[in-house]
Write a protein that holds these residues in place. Structure first.
Motif, PDB file in Angstrom:
ATOM      1  N   ARG A   1       0.717  -1.170   0.231  1.00 37.98           N
ATOM      2  CA  ARG A   1      -0.059   0.170  -0.016  1.00 37.98           C
ATOM      3  C   ARG A   1       1.058   1.168  -0.003  1.00 37.98           C
TER       4      ARG A   1
ATOM      5  N   LYS B   1      -4.852   9.034   8.220  1.00 39.72           N
ATOM      6  CA  LYS B   1      -4.203   8.638   7.093  1.00 39.72           C
ATOM      7  C   LYS B   1      -5.158   8.600   5.891  1.00 39.72           C
TER       8      LYS B   1
ATOM      9  N   VAL C   1      -2.198  -4.972   4.273  1.00 38.20           N
ATOM     10  CA  VAL C   1      -1.282  -4.363   5.622  1.00 38.20           C
ATOM     11  C   VAL C   1      -1.482  -5.911   6.526  1.00 38.20           C
TER      12      VAL C   1
ATOM     13  N   HIS D   1      -2.156  -6.513  12.782  1.00 35.04           N
ATOM     14  CA  HIS D   1      -1.625  -5.498  13.882  1.00 35.04           C
ATOM     15  C   HIS D   1      -2.639  -5.076  14.707  1.00 35.04           C
TER      16      HIS D   1
ATOM     17  N   ASP E   1      -3.975  -1.077  16.118  1.00 31.55           N
ATOM     18  CA  ASP E   1      -3.371   0.324  16.099  1.00 31.55           C
ATOM     19  C   ASP E   1      -2.814   0.866  17.241  1.00 31.55           C
TER      20      ASP E   1
ATOM     21  N   HIS F   1      -6.435  -6.517  13.554  1.00 31.37           N
ATOM     22  CA  HIS F   1      -7.025  -6.668  11.905  1.00 31.37           C
ATOM     23  C   HIS F   1      -6.013  -6.506  10.955  1.00 31.37           C
TER      24      HIS F   1
ATOM     25  N   VAL G   1      -5.641  -6.259   6.186  1.00 27.59           N
ATOM     26  CA  VAL G   1      -6.090  -5.994   4.983  1.00 27.59           C
ATOM     27  C   VAL G   1      -5.713  -6.880   3.939  1.00 27.59           C
TER      28      VAL G   1
ATOM     29  N   ARG H   1      -7.966  -0.220  -3.908  1.00 20.90           N
ATOM     30  CA  ARG H   1      -9.019   0.224  -2.553  1.00 20.90           C
ATOM     31  C   ARG H   1      -8.451   1.374  -1.921  1.00 20.90           C
TER      32      ARG H   1
ATOM     33  N   SER I   1      -8.812   3.649   1.737  1.00 20.78           N
ATOM     34  CA  SER I   1      -9.366   3.995   3.246  1.00 20.78           C
ATOM     35  C   SER I   1      -8.968   5.060   3.799  1.00 20.78           C
TER      36      SER I   1
ATOM     37  N   PRO J   1      -8.434   6.007   7.742  1.00 21.15           N
ATOM     38  CA  PRO J   1      -8.417   5.743   9.262  1.00 21.15           C
ATOM     39  C   PRO J   1      -8.013   7.250   9.760  1.00 21.15           C
TER      40      PRO J   1
ATOM     41  N   PHE K   1      -7.050   8.130  13.648  1.00 17.22           N
ATOM     42  CA  PHE K   1      -6.569   7.512  14.973  1.00 17.22           C
ATOM     43  C   PHE K   1      -6.587   8.451  16.238  1.00 17.22           C
TER      44      PHE K   1
END
Ligand SMILES: O=C(O)CCC(=O)C(=O)O
Ligand SMILES: [Fe+2]
Length: 276
Positions: free
Chosen positions: A25, A104, A118, A121, A123, A179, A181, A189, A191, A193, A195
């Motif tokens: 990614r 991000k 990914v 992991h 977060d 989680h 990906v 794709r 996304s 996120p 945090f």
């Protein structure tokens, strides 16, 4: 990002590692603007908080800063609701909030079947993650039985993950969401996120005291099967002086080019440590 000791900026495809494997990614990392610049007198981990590097694109700074302001509001309201759901006063977690949250913009190009977008992991920037994903799919979480299950995209919704900071505040009872990906195969794709940051100066010892009354209220659920296959939590490790150091360790190992440039000694130490 190579220019930023705060791990803010652009990461090219193939420059990030999770669970000892390269992620497929690329992404931009931003933080809450306006944090106090780091100086030599500050603790080393405080350097995680720093200035943004905005892309050279018209309106980028306004889009990023505007989104950060609005989602930060939403996140703080959410945290108060969580406290109330646990029969705690709404402001219970207010004192744990950090100076800088992170945002991000992530892009996963199509790759071979079952490639790592990914890796597994938890977060590590703070309390909760609020993630917007497009309708491609590929995000998975580890359930209580230790099985990977899909997190299907639902239009107009955000995925909320428990981060390592909230896990530590609740004495490990509200386990951080593990989680990953799986990279898409036929389309790109995207996304976004967010945090919600935690106070970097908190130590595990300080937490034990403040967490005692919180922990009593939370029902414990049986997640032994998940724990048996789970990835470790830096924030619960006694190896790190405080949340700031635990988070810095996580960033240094994920972005090893940035880690080696700005923190060569820490990189050498952290890369030898096995948390399990
Ligand atoms: O792209 C996603 O859906 C998840 C991203 C993620 O887990 C992360 O960047 O920490
Ligand atoms: Fe994540």
């Amino acid at each position: 990002m190579l220019n930023s000791p705060s791990f803010l900026g652009y990461t090219r495809l193939g420059a990030e590692t999770t669970a000892a494997q390269t992620d497929l990614r690329e992404q931009f990392d931003f933080g809450t603007p306006g944090v106090k610049p780091w100086t030599e007198e500050d603790p080393f981990w405080q350097r995680l908080e720093g200035p943004n590097q905005y892309p050279d694109y018209p309106g980028a700074q306004e889009i990023v800063d505007g989104y950060l302001t609005r989602i930060d509001d939403l996140a703080q309201t959410f945290v108060r609701f969580v406290a109330e759901c646990l029969s705690l006063p709404a402001d219970t977690f207010d004192g744990f909030k950090g100076n800088m949250s992170r945002l991000k913009f992530v892009k996963y190009p199509p790759a071979a079947k079952n490639s790592q977008g990914v890796g597994p992991h938890k977060d590590s920037a703070g309390l909760f993650t609020f993630l917007s994903q497009d309708n491609t799919g590929g995000l998975q979480v580890l359930n209580k039985n230790g099985e990977w299950i899909d997190v299907p995209p639902i239009e107009g919704s955000l995925v909320v993950n428990i981060q390592q900071g909230f896990e530590a505040i609740t004495g490990g009872i509200c386990a951080a969401t593990t989680h990953r990906v799986i990279a898409p195969t036929t389309r790109t794709r995207y996304s976004i996120p967010f945090f919600l940051g935690v106070r970097l100066d908190l130590t595990l010892d300080q937490l034990q005291e403040s967490a005692a009354h919180i922990v009593q209220r939370i029902p414990v659920s049986d997640d032994k099967k998940k724990r048996a296959v789970d990835v470790p939590s830096e924030f619960l490790s006694p190896l790190y002086s405080c949340f700031g150091e635990a988070h810095l360790r996580n960033r240094i190992l994920s972005h090893s080019d940035v880690g080696r440039r700005w923190y060569p000694e820490l990189y050498a130490t952290y890369s030898k440590q096995n948390l399990k």
